[in-house]
Write an enzyme that holds these catalytic residues in place. Structure first.
Site, PDB file in Angstrom:
ATOM      1  N   ASP A 227      10.956 105.434 -16.774  1.00 11.24           N
ATOM      2  CA  ASP A 227       9.972 105.575 -17.852  1.00 11.24           C
ATOM      3  C   ASP A 227      10.602 106.432 -18.952  1.00 11.24           C
ATOM      4  OD1 ASP A 227       7.718 105.647 -19.389  1.00 11.24           O
ATOM      5  OD2 ASP A 227       6.500 106.806 -18.005  1.00 11.24           O
TER       6      ASP A 227
ATOM      7  N   GLY B 104       9.576 106.062  -3.756  1.00 16.13           N
ATOM      8  CA  GLY B 104       9.289 104.804  -4.440  1.00 16.13           C
ATOM      9  C   GLY B 104      10.377 103.746  -4.358  1.00 16.13           C
TER      10      GLY B 104
ATOM     11  N   VAL C 118       1.875 100.842 -13.119  1.00 16.49           N
ATOM     12  CA  VAL C 118       2.020  99.739 -12.160  1.00 16.49           C
ATOM     13  C   VAL C 118       2.204 100.268 -10.737  1.00 16.49           C
ATOM     14  CG1 VAL C 118       2.969  98.182 -13.902  1.00 16.49           C
ATOM     15  CG2 VAL C 118       4.531  99.571 -12.533  1.00 16.49           C
TER      16      VAL C 118
HETATM   17  P1  5GP Z   1      10.504 109.350 -15.802  1.00 17.06           P
HETATM   18  O1  5GP Z   1      11.179 110.663 -15.490  1.00 17.06           O
HETATM   19  O2  5GP Z   1      11.497 108.223 -16.035  1.00 17.06           O
HETATM   20  O3  5GP Z   1       9.503 109.445 -16.923  1.00 17.06           O
HETATM   21  O4  5GP Z   1       9.595 109.025 -14.551  1.00 17.06           O
HETATM   22  C1  5GP Z   1      10.036 108.241 -13.538  1.00 17.06           C
HETATM   23  C2  5GP Z   1       9.185 108.383 -12.310  1.00 17.06           C
HETATM   24  O5  5GP Z   1       7.780 108.448 -12.618  1.00 17.06           O
HETATM   25  C3  5GP Z   1       9.349 107.155 -11.435  1.00 17.06           C
HETATM   26  O6  5GP Z   1      10.438 107.304 -10.556  1.00 17.06           O
HETATM   27  C4  5GP Z   1       8.006 107.053 -10.760  1.00 17.06           C
HETATM   28  O7  5GP Z   1       7.999 107.875  -9.613  1.00 17.06           O
HETATM   29  C5  5GP Z   1       7.028 107.602 -11.772  1.00 17.06           C
HETATM   30  N1  5GP Z   1       6.417 106.520 -12.586  1.00 17.06           N
HETATM   31  C6  5GP Z   1       6.641 106.265 -13.903  1.00 17.06           C
HETATM   32  N2  5GP Z   1       5.923 105.200 -14.302  1.00 17.06           N
HETATM   33  C7  5GP Z   1       5.232 104.760 -13.221  1.00 17.06           C
HETATM   34  C8  5GP Z   1       4.308 103.666 -13.005  1.00 17.06           C
HETATM   35  O8  5GP Z   1       3.953 102.861 -13.878  1.00 17.06           O
HETATM   36  N3  5GP Z   1       3.818 103.537 -11.749  1.00 17.06           N
HETATM   37  C9  5GP Z   1       4.156 104.375 -10.729  1.00 17.06           C
HETATM   38  N4  5GP Z   1       3.593 104.136  -9.542  1.00 17.06           N
HETATM   39  N5  5GP Z   1       5.017 105.418 -10.893  1.00 17.06           N
HETATM   40  C10 5GP Z   1       5.547 105.602 -12.128  1.00 17.06           C
END
Ligand code: 5GP
Ligand code: MG
Ligand code: MG
Length: 185
Positions: free
Chosen positions: A108, A49, A159
């Site tokens: 996130d 990403g 998103v």
């Molecule tokens: P975290 O460990 O911070 O909850 O998750 C982060 C990862 O989840 C990001 O690097 C991404 O790959 C995925 N992710 C979280 N939110 C989104 C979103 O709104 N859209 C997309 N496409 N991926 C997300």
């Protein structure tokens, strides 16, 4: 630059246009260039990403730097971050004594980055910080880590675009948008 009429039919709303993104990346590049003068900067992007953001960000930084990549896959429920990740592709570079800046597409829960920071810290870099393009920094929700550089805050919606996918699609959109709900079902 993308025209409104050229918007992808699966996108409900554009949150950040190409112009918005260019301005954010330019600002972040200036901040990083100021902070890393005389340092031994290594940008580490998390595949896949962060690839688009990495490509733009590195060109907006005007101090010497190296780049490397990691790929991780999370265990368990795909929709929610567990914080337990497996390294699928490790760094090629030794980061001992160097100034590491992790480049992420979106933060996130922050659990993925928390794990990565712990893992990379054990290799004894001189410093370790995070630059995230988007931060879902919403009320009542606390991320597990605090990024030093942030492109913009983002609503708590799913998103896509500018590197971010849904089922490996939409990474090539030059803007960030919210998918139409019917695309999920
Ligand atoms: P975290 O460990 O911070 O909850 O998750 C982060 C990862 O989840 C990001 O690097 C991404 O790959 C995925 N992710 C979280 N939110 C989104 C979103 O709104 N859209 C997309 N496409 N991926 C997300
Ligand atoms: Mg990511
Ligand atoms: Mg993804």
């Amino acid at each position: 630059m993308i025209e409104q009429g050229a918007m992808h039919p699966d996108i409900e709303q554009v949150l950040f246009t190409e112009e918005d993104i260019a301005a954010m990346v330019k600002r972040m590049g200036a901040e990083i260039s100021r902070d890393y003068q005389g340092k031994d900067l290594v940008l580490i992007a998390v595949l896949r990403g962060a690839v688009v953001f990495m490509g733009d960000l590195m060109r907006s930084i005007d101090v010497p730097l190296a780049i490397d990549f990691m790929a991780v896959s999370s265990y368990g429920d795909k929709a929610k971050s567990s914080g337990v990740v497996r390294i699928v592709k490790d760094l090629d570079m030794d980061i001992k004594g160097r100034d590491v800046l992790i480049v992420e597409d979106i933060l996130d829960s922050g659990l993925t980055l928390k794990y990565l920071m712990k893992n990379l810290s054990s290799r004894n870099p001189a410093s370790i910080e995070v630059a995230t393009f988007l931060w879902k920094d919403v009320e009542g929700k606390q991320a597990a880590i605090n990024p030093k550089y942030v492109g913009t805050h983002c609503p708590d919606a799913f998103v896509v675009g500018y590197g971010l996918d849904f089922a490996e699609r939409y990474r090539n959109l030059p803007y960030v948008g919210i998918l139409k709900p019917e695309v999920y079902s």
